[in-house]
Design a protein around this motif. Structure first.
Motif, PDB file in Angstrom:
ATOM      1  N   MET A   1     124.637 -47.916  45.680  1.00  0.00           N
ATOM      2  CA  MET A   1     125.634 -48.036  44.602  1.00  0.00           C
ATOM      3  C   MET A   1     125.041 -48.588  43.308  1.00  0.00           C
ATOM      4  N   PHE A   2     123.999 -49.407  43.438  1.00  0.00           N
ATOM      5  CA  PHE A   2     123.382 -50.039  42.252  1.00  0.00           C
ATOM      6  C   PHE A   2     121.882 -49.726  42.266  1.00  0.00           C
ATOM      7  N   PRO A   3     121.526 -48.507  41.826  1.00  0.00           N
ATOM      8  CA  PRO A   3     120.134 -48.046  41.986  1.00  0.00           C
ATOM      9  C   PRO A   3     119.097 -48.885  41.245  1.00  0.00           C
ATOM     10  N   GLN A   4     119.544 -49.706  40.272  1.00  0.00           N
ATOM     11  CA  GLN A   4     118.575 -50.509  39.506  1.00  0.00           C
ATOM     12  C   GLN A   4     117.988 -51.653  40.329  1.00  0.00           C
ATOM     13  N   LEU A   5     118.612 -51.972  41.458  1.00  0.00           N
ATOM     14  CA  LEU A   5     118.146 -53.097  42.271  1.00  0.00           C
ATOM     15  C   LEU A   5     116.732 -52.869  42.793  1.00  0.00           C
ATOM     16  N   GLU A   6     115.920 -53.899  42.690  1.00  0.00           N
ATOM     17  CA  GLU A   6     114.620 -53.893  43.390  1.00  0.00           C
ATOM     18  C   GLU A   6     114.856 -54.670  44.669  1.00  0.00           C
ATOM     19  N   LEU A   7     114.896 -53.958  45.786  1.00  0.00           N
ATOM     20  CA  LEU A   7     115.356 -54.527  47.056  1.00  0.00           C
ATOM     21  C   LEU A   7     114.191 -54.802  48.004  1.00  0.00           C
ATOM     22  N   THR A   8     114.171 -56.005  48.551  1.00  0.00           N
ATOM     23  CA  THR A   8     113.247 -56.346  49.637  1.00  0.00           C
ATOM     24  C   THR A   8     114.081 -56.689  50.864  1.00  0.00           C
ATOM     25  N   ILE A   9     113.774 -56.006  51.970  1.00  0.00           N
ATOM     26  CA  ILE A   9     114.461 -56.269  53.237  1.00  0.00           C
ATOM     27  C   ILE A   9     113.470 -56.960  54.169  1.00  0.00           C
ATOM     28  N   VAL A  10     113.887 -58.094  54.736  1.00  0.00           N
ATOM     29  CA  VAL A  10     113.030 -58.837  55.661  1.00  0.00           C
ATOM     30  C   VAL A  10     113.684 -58.818  57.042  1.00  0.00           C
ATOM     31  N   ASP A  11     112.949 -58.340  58.039  1.00  0.00           N
ATOM     32  CA  ASP A  11     113.469 -58.359  59.409  1.00  0.00           C
ATOM     33  C   ASP A  11     112.320 -58.636  60.369  1.00  0.00           C
ATOM     34  N   SER A  12     112.627 -59.402  61.425  1.00  0.00           N
ATOM     35  CA  SER A  12     111.565 -59.837  62.345  1.00  0.00           C
ATOM     36  C   SER A  12     111.251 -58.797  63.422  1.00  0.00           C
ATOM     37  N   LEU A  13     112.070 -57.750  63.537  1.00  0.00           N
ATOM     38  CA  LEU A  13     111.857 -56.745  64.580  1.00  0.00           C
ATOM     39  C   LEU A  13     111.241 -55.485  63.978  1.00  0.00           C
ATOM     40  N   ASN A  14     110.030 -55.144  64.415  1.00  0.00           N
ATOM     41  CA  ASN A  14     109.304 -54.026  63.821  1.00  0.00           C
ATOM     42  C   ASN A  14     110.029 -52.690  63.984  1.00  0.00           C
ATOM     43  N   LYS A  15     110.716 -52.493  65.122  1.00  0.00           N
ATOM     44  CA  LYS A  15     111.451 -51.231  65.333  1.00  0.00           C
ATOM     45  C   LYS A  15     112.515 -51.030  64.257  1.00  0.00           C
ATOM     46  N   ARG A  16     113.196 -52.120  63.902  1.00  0.00           N
ATOM     47  CA  ARG A  16     114.219 -52.010  62.856  1.00  0.00           C
ATOM     48  C   ARG A  16     113.586 -51.691  61.506  1.00  0.00           C
ATOM     49  N   ILE A  17     112.436 -52.284  61.248  1.00  0.00           N
ATOM     50  CA  ILE A  17     111.728 -51.998  59.993  1.00  0.00           C
ATOM     51  C   ILE A  17     111.305 -50.530  59.944  1.00  0.00           C
ATOM     52  N   GLN A  18     110.866 -49.988  61.071  1.00  0.00           N
ATOM     53  CA  GLN A  18     110.491 -48.565  61.123  1.00  0.00           C
ATOM     54  C   GLN A  18     111.701 -47.682  60.818  1.00  0.00           C
ATOM     55  N   PHE A  19     112.854 -48.043  61.394  1.00  0.00           N
ATOM     56  CA  PHE A  19     114.090 -47.313  61.098  1.00  0.00           C
ATOM     57  C   PHE A  19     114.400 -47.376  59.600  1.00  0.00           C
ATOM     58  N   LEU A  20     114.326 -48.583  59.029  1.00  0.00           N
ATOM     59  CA  LEU A  20     114.671 -48.774  57.620  1.00  0.00           C
ATOM     60  C   LEU A  20     113.708 -48.026  56.694  1.00  0.00           C
ATOM     61  N   GLN A  21     112.432 -48.012  57.044  1.00  0.00           N
ATOM     62  CA  GLN A  21     111.458 -47.271  56.231  1.00  0.00           C
ATOM     63  C   GLN A  21     111.766 -45.775  56.249  1.00  0.00           C
ATOM     64  N   HIS A  22     112.112 -45.267  57.434  1.00  0.00           N
ATOM     65  CA  HIS A  22     112.484 -43.856  57.573  1.00  0.00           C
ATOM     66  C   HIS A  22     113.747 -43.568  56.747  1.00  0.00           C
ATOM     67  N   LEU A  23     114.733 -44.446  56.856  1.00  0.00           N
ATOM     68  CA  LEU A  23     116.004 -44.293  56.143  1.00  0.00           C
ATOM     69  C   LEU A  23     115.780 -44.248  54.629  1.00  0.00           C
ATOM     70  N   VAL A  24     115.007 -45.199  54.130  1.00  0.00           N
ATOM     71  CA  VAL A  24     114.732 -45.296  52.691  1.00  0.00           C
ATOM     72  C   VAL A  24     114.065 -44.013  52.187  1.00  0.00           C
ATOM     73  N   GLN A  25     113.122 -43.519  52.988  1.00  0.00           N
ATOM     74  CA  GLN A  25     112.403 -42.293  52.622  1.00  0.00           C
ATOM     75  C   GLN A  25     113.352 -41.090  52.594  1.00  0.00           C
ATOM     76  N   GLU A  26     114.170 -40.968  53.652  1.00  0.00           N
ATOM     77  CA  GLU A  26     115.093 -39.824  53.752  1.00  0.00           C
ATOM     78  C   GLU A  26     116.152 -39.843  52.649  1.00  0.00           C
ATOM     79  N   LEU A  27     116.606 -41.035  52.267  1.00  0.00           N
ATOM     80  CA  LEU A  27     117.633 -41.146  51.234  1.00  0.00           C
ATOM     81  C   LEU A  27     117.057 -41.055  49.821  1.00  0.00           C
TER      82      LEU A  27
END
Length: 240
Positions: free
Chosen positions: A92-118
């Motif tokens: 909704m706010f594309p100007q944001l520079e977003l950093t996501i921190v998560d301790s589980l690598n599988k979730r980070i892999q999902f999020l990286q894939h999601l960010v790329q696809e979107l």
């Protein structure tokens, strides 16, 4: 617009938010990717499209009802899980520079894939414990806004999140049940971590009518050197 999109647009309209065709496309892609990955790993118990729009997307965007997102450049989402609230806010706010921190690598892999696809730009997905990431100079006392959604009690969350917030920046804790006891319990941690309670907002989800609370904390000065303590300590021995 289909009925679910129409309803979503109507929920957001009173708050001055308009969803573009491109943003709806991204939200729908998000639903599909979430459902697909959820078959292989436990990301969420909510996968039905209408429920995702209400309980994940709308819920995430409620933060923008109380924080002027136009004035936010850098944002960190701590313990983001399946990307909430960070990714819907970024859509909704594309100007944001977003950093996501998560301790589980599988979730980070999902999020990286999601960010790329979107096709989202200026999003960093960091596999780390919050206590360790907040010690790194590039993250410490750096962000305009830091968020966490239903991760831990507020006195623990303060130690996870406030070290990321710059002086005069904001930490927003997104809660379900009434956090008044947590707020009292967290008074010492706010004091120690150079912050103060600013506002607490209550709202309800439009269909389910379940309660939501947003606690907004302002950072008043740099994080003391002793904090955050080593990984695991804030949960075991919260500041009280």
């Amino acid at each position: 617009m289909d009925p679910i999109q129409q309803q979503f647009a109507e929920w957001l309209k009173p708050h001055g938010l308009e969803v573009t065709e491109q943003q709806f496309k991204q939200f729908d892609q998000y639903v599909d990717i979430l459902a697909d990955w959820n078959e292989r790993m436990n990301l969420t118990g909510i996968t039905e499209r209408g429920a995702v729009y209400e309980k994940h997307f709308y819920d995430s965007l409620t933060l923008s009802f109380y924080v002027d997102m136009g004035g936010v450049r850098s944002m960190a989402d701590i313990g983001s899980g399946a990307g909430f609230p960070g990714i819907p806010l970024k859509i909704m706010f594309p100007q944001l520079e977003l950093t996501i921190v998560d301790s589980l690598n599988k979730r980070i892999q999902f999020l990286q894939h999601l960010v790329q696809e979107l096709g989202l730009e200026s999003v960093t997905c960091l596999h780390a414990r919050a206590e360790e990431a907040a010690r790194k100079p590039e993250h410490r006392d750096h962000y305009d806004l830091v968020t966490a959604r239903a991760v831990a009690r507020l006195n623990v969350l303060n130690e996870f999140c406030l070290p990321f917030v710059r002086k005069d920046g904001w930490f927003a804790a997104m809660k379900g049940a009434n956090p008044s006891d947590e707020i009292k319990e967290a008074a010492k941690s706010m004091q120690v971590l150079q912050a103060s309670l600013q506002e607490e907002h209550e709202l309800k989800l439009p269909i389910e009518q379940s309660e939501r609370h947003i606690v907004i904390v302002k950072k008043k000065g740099p994080t003391p050197k002793a904090y955050p303590r080593k990984a695991g300590t804030p949960l075991k021995s919260p500041i009280i």
